[in-house]
Design an enzyme around this catalytic site. Structure first.
Site, PDB file in Angstrom:
ATOM      1  N   PRO A   1       0.796  -1.236   0.000  1.00 56.51           N
ATOM      2  CA  PRO A   1       0.000   0.000   0.000  1.00 56.51           C
ATOM      3  C   PRO A   1       0.835   1.297   0.000  1.00 56.51           C
ATOM      4  O   PRO A   1       0.590   2.174  -0.831  1.00 56.51           O
ATOM      5  CB  PRO A   1      -0.825  -0.116   1.289  1.00 56.51           C
ATOM      6  CG  PRO A   1      -0.891  -1.584   1.572  1.00 56.51           C
ATOM      7  CD  PRO A   1       0.401  -2.159   1.071  1.00 56.51           C
TER       8      PRO A   1
ATOM      9  N   LYS B   1       5.189   9.057 -11.107  1.00 54.56           N
ATOM     10  CA  LYS B   1       3.914   8.471 -10.664  1.00 54.56           C
ATOM     11  C   LYS B   1       3.112   9.479  -9.826  1.00 54.56           C
ATOM     12  O   LYS B   1       1.896   9.594  -9.969  1.00 54.56           O
ATOM     13  CB  LYS B   1       4.205   7.196  -9.860  1.00 54.56           C
ATOM     14  CG  LYS B   1       2.996   6.535  -9.247  1.00 54.56           C
ATOM     15  CD  LYS B   1       2.030   5.986 -10.275  1.00 54.56           C
ATOM     16  CE  LYS B   1       0.808   5.382  -9.609  1.00 54.56           C
ATOM     17  NZ  LYS B   1      -0.270   5.101 -10.575  1.00 54.56           N
TER      18      LYS B   1
ATOM     19  N   LYS C   1      -3.642   9.066  -0.307  1.00 57.02           N
ATOM     20  CA  LYS C   1      -2.211   8.921  -0.025  1.00 57.02           C
ATOM     21  C   LYS C   1      -1.382   9.553  -1.144  1.00 57.02           C
ATOM     22  O   LYS C   1      -0.455  10.331  -0.893  1.00 57.02           O
ATOM     23  CB  LYS C   1      -1.856   7.434   0.102  1.00 57.02           C
ATOM     24  CG  LYS C   1      -0.370   7.145   0.137  1.00 57.02           C
ATOM     25  CD  LYS C   1      -0.023   5.748  -0.358  1.00 57.02           C
ATOM     26  CE  LYS C   1      -0.447   5.467  -1.767  1.00 57.02           C
ATOM     27  NZ  LYS C   1       0.177   4.349  -2.448  1.00 57.02           N
TER      28      LYS C   1
END
Ligand code: NAD
Length: 292
Positions: A65, A168, A243
């Protein structure tokens, strides 16, 4: 190739299954039993510890994660048990600073490591059409390429260690903004009596076209086989998008580059998460964001 695959979640499991299909010997580890079982039934090997997963591996792939999971897994398991000849490939989306730190720790212990986060969603993971954004030494990227090619269509070398994660973070900040904008545009059209399928088709052929609209439509019923058409389950969780937007804002502050759209997207996803929808797919903003 002997491959250890750690983190068999929404993305990791279909990626590992594609490696099995390509003929690699894959040992799969996850905290949950169910995905390990699925991998074993498909011809992979189910393992129950990091030591067992990485023992004798040519390649170690992690799909976890967030930063803290990657730091802990490498620091307390992979570094101690993997052969020094193994190439370490972290595909999770984590902070570029943490990616550089973990890769530096790896190098200090004699390992080669690359960051290789992905884009393309769970459908891309299943179809083996992901885009890999890779940071690290060119020779290590080339060493990983044949394996990554079994899971993705584009394997792009972004630059040195951490550069894959930087790309990313930029990509996902843009995705968060595009998803929220797409939800707003679709809701506005529907509120004014336009069929969302018609609206999507027309905007998809116009200047508003984007991935959230055309590949991952957030309005239930417009597209089959996307999270919006199965109750916003099994895709990219709101909390994972939150996140990533946090990483983008952190990065922006550290580099003195303002990202007001990214900040706004983070606030909206924070609201969605705080209202109890953190586990739903991020396209659930279409239905669940509400006025605020
Ligand atoms: P997920 O929560 O479905 O999967 C993560 C898996 O890691 C879980 O199954 C969990 O049990 C496992 N895990 C956690 N700690 C572990 C440990 N110590 N040992 C073994 N297994 C452990 O998440 P996901 O959607 O598969 O995403 C994984 C990563 O990929 C995230 O960083 C996410 O941001 C990124 N990502 C997701 C998508 C998407 O569409 N879902 C797309 C691109 C990138």
């Amino acid at each position: 190739m002997q491959i250890a695959f750690i983190g068999l979640g929404n993305m990791g499991l279909p990626m590992a299954l594609n490696l099995v299909k390509a003929g690699h010997a894959v040992r799969g580890l996850d905290l949950a039993e169910a995905p390990r079982q699925v991998l074993a039934e498909a011809g992979g090997r189910r393992v129950s510890s990091v030591a067992e997963a990485v023992d004798g591996a040519d390649l170690v792939i992690t799909m976890l994660p967030a930063s803290k999971h990657v730091q802990s897994l490498y620091g307390t398991g992979v570094f101690d048990h993997a052969p020094r000849t193994a190439l370490l490939v972290d595909c999770s989306t984590i902070a570029p600073t943490v990616a550089r730190e973990v890769a530096a720790d790896a190098a200090a212990r004699g390992f080669a490591m690359i960051d290789a986060p992905v884009s393309g969603g769970t459908n891309g993971a299943r179809a083996g059409t992901l885009t890999f954004m890779v940071g690290g030494a060119a020779a290590d990227v080339e060493r990983a390429r044949p394996v990554l090619a079994a899971m993705g269509r584009n394997i792009l070398h972004a630059g040195p260690s951490g550069a894959g994660q930087t790309v990313k973070v930029c990509n996902n900040m843009l995705l968060g903004v595009l998803m929220l904008g797409t939800c707003e545009a679709l809701r506005l059209g529907v509120a004014n009596g336009v069929d969302p399928a018609v609206l999507s088709e027309v905007m998809g052929k116009s200047s508003g076209s984007n991935w959230a609209l055309q590949v991952y439509n957030p309005c239930p019923g417009v597209m089959p086989d996307v999270p919006s058409s199965r109750g916003y389950t099994g895709g990219f969780a709101v909390d994972l998008m939150l996140k990533d937007l946090g990483l983008a804002v952190e990065n922006a502050e550290a580099s003195g580059e303002p990202v007001p759209m990214g900040e706004q997207a983070r606030r909206l996803y924070e609201r969605l998460s705080a209202s109890g929808h953190g586990g739903l797919d991020f396209s659930s903003a279409f239905e669940k964001l509400g006025p605020g």
